[in-house]
Design a protein around this motif. Sequence first.
Motif, PDB file in Angstrom:
ATOM      1  N   ARG A 128       0.860  -1.310   0.103  1.00 27.81           N
ATOM      2  CA  ARG A 128      -0.056  -0.112  -0.077  1.00 27.81           C
ATOM      3  C   ARG A 128       0.916   1.253  -0.204  1.00 27.81           C
ATOM      4  N   SER A 132      -0.718   5.513   3.617  1.00 24.95           N
ATOM      5  CA  SER A 132      -2.099   5.277   3.549  1.00 24.95           C
ATOM      6  C   SER A 132      -2.926   5.372   4.515  1.00 24.95           C
ATOM      7  N   ARG A 173      -6.154  -1.908  10.967  1.00 21.59           N
ATOM      8  CA  ARG A 173      -7.153  -1.360  10.284  1.00 21.59           C
ATOM      9  C   ARG A 173      -6.628  -0.797   8.971  1.00 21.59           C
ATOM     10  N   GLY A 175      -5.332   2.002   6.017  1.00 24.84           N
ATOM     11  CA  GLY A 175      -6.183   2.880   5.260  1.00 24.84           C
ATOM     12  C   GLY A 175      -7.514   2.791   4.855  1.00 24.84           C
ATOM     13  N   PRO A 176      -7.954   3.570   4.063  1.00 27.31           N
ATOM     14  CA  PRO A 176      -9.578   3.564   3.545  1.00 27.31           C
ATOM     15  C   PRO A 176     -10.024   2.498   2.855  1.00 27.31           C
ATOM     16  N   SER A 177      -8.789   1.745   2.205  1.00 33.89           N
ATOM     17  CA  SER A 177      -9.369   0.351   1.460  1.00 33.89           C
ATOM     18  C   SER A 177      -9.855  -0.647   2.213  1.00 33.89           C
ATOM     19  N   GLY A 178      -9.719  -0.721   3.604  1.00 32.54           N
ATOM     20  CA  GLY A 178     -10.001  -1.757   4.778  1.00 32.54           C
ATOM     21  C   GLY A 178      -8.582  -2.460   5.071  1.00 32.54           C
ATOM     22  N   PRO A 180      -5.426  -4.331   5.966  1.00 31.51           N
ATOM     23  CA  PRO A 180      -4.651  -5.177   4.933  1.00 31.51           C
ATOM     24  C   PRO A 180      -4.332  -6.399   5.202  1.00 31.51           C
ATOM     25  N   ARG A 181      -4.040  -7.350   4.146  1.00 30.32           N
ATOM     26  CA  ARG A 181      -3.683  -8.735   4.283  1.00 30.32           C
ATOM     27  C   ARG A 181      -2.340  -8.861   5.023  1.00 30.32           C
ATOM     28  N   ASN A 231     -11.634   8.504   7.821  1.00 28.42           N
ATOM     29  CA  ASN A 231     -11.263   7.436   6.596  1.00 28.42           C
ATOM     30  C   ASN A 231     -10.904   6.387   7.075  1.00 28.42           C
ATOM     31  N   ARG A 234     -15.114   2.095  10.237  1.00 32.11           N
ATOM     32  CA  ARG A 234     -15.759   1.083   9.416  1.00 32.11           C
ATOM     33  C   ARG A 234     -16.617  -0.042  10.433  1.00 32.11           C
ATOM     34  N   ASP A 330      -1.501  -6.104   0.183  1.00 33.51           N
ATOM     35  CA  ASP A 330      -2.742  -6.636   0.081  1.00 33.51           C
ATOM     36  C   ASP A 330      -2.520  -8.298  -0.925  1.00 33.51           C
TER      37      ASP A 330
END
Length: 330
Positions: A128, A132, A173, A175-178, A180-181, A231, A234, A330
């Motif tokens: 990322r 991020s 958690r 960043g905004p994309s959820g 990370p893996r 951001n 969730r 990810d």
Amino acid sequence: MFRPAPWGMPVRGTQGVLMEEESVAAERIHLWDRDTLEEEAWLIHLPSSRHASDVTVTELTDTAGRAPGNAKSALRPHPFEDLACRLLSALCDGPGLVVLRGLPLDELSDQACAELCRSAISLAGTPRPPESAAPMDHLLTTVPTSRVSAPADPDDILRGPAEEAALAPHTDRAGPSGPPRLLALLCVRPALKGGESLLVSGHSVHDRLSADRPAVLSTLYRDFYFGAERNLARSGPVFTRSDGRLQVRYNRYQIERGHHAAGEPLTAAQVEALDAFDEVLGDESLFLRLPLRRGDLLMLNNNTVLHGRTSFTDHPDPLQHRCLARAWAD
């Protein structure tokens, strides 16, 4: 050798038994505790013949960009391709964590170490952006990052060592994309005292709850609010299953912040479930307690392994304060 702890969920029924057994076997590899996880399952020593000039950001990135089945890659074997395979095996087909020991950091600035960390995680996933989540969030230190190369302030030294509280086990958690893996942490400088990493298998937590507190699991499979930032906030469950694989998302502090910000107080059932989760995390026999050395790169599967750290005392000189480079992928 990796010896998984006994799985607590028996396979039942006559139909689809083979598929269920394969699913159970796949999950057992992530089920471990302090007594069943052996060092050879997670520790990789970088060969001593590798010098600082050999381990470069460009070299690691070049390795990550070479597809395993690429014909040109087969003709030109790369020195880090075997390392990439071992990292992936530990993260996906092993305990979900790995430490690469012996990365040479001499003559590297903190920012260069952060670049090296991000390049290293690219061996196992798609990195990322370095910021991020928040500015300078890729360098974890008690010193403002704008001062990492500035002369030490004598007043800071006179104030003595800095004390930092322990950090409870959690998943990131980002960043905004959820979430990370993958998470990577490169130890640039250890603390003067303490600051050991605490690692625990989310599968072991689930297994313990299934055996001792099965009634709370249904609540943990339902949505919670996580966080309050615009951001980062969730919602989602603590436990989920994706393609039959168990995944965990947990941060008690962020869950409580999230419910407060949403104006939806935690219900009695939710508090009971979170308390049960924390009670399991109070069992130190589940933890791998790992003091990271300078040049250690810890990489985690953020879907299966929770991480925290013990309290620590930092060096009186701010320029020698504990520093970890962090990267997500990810």
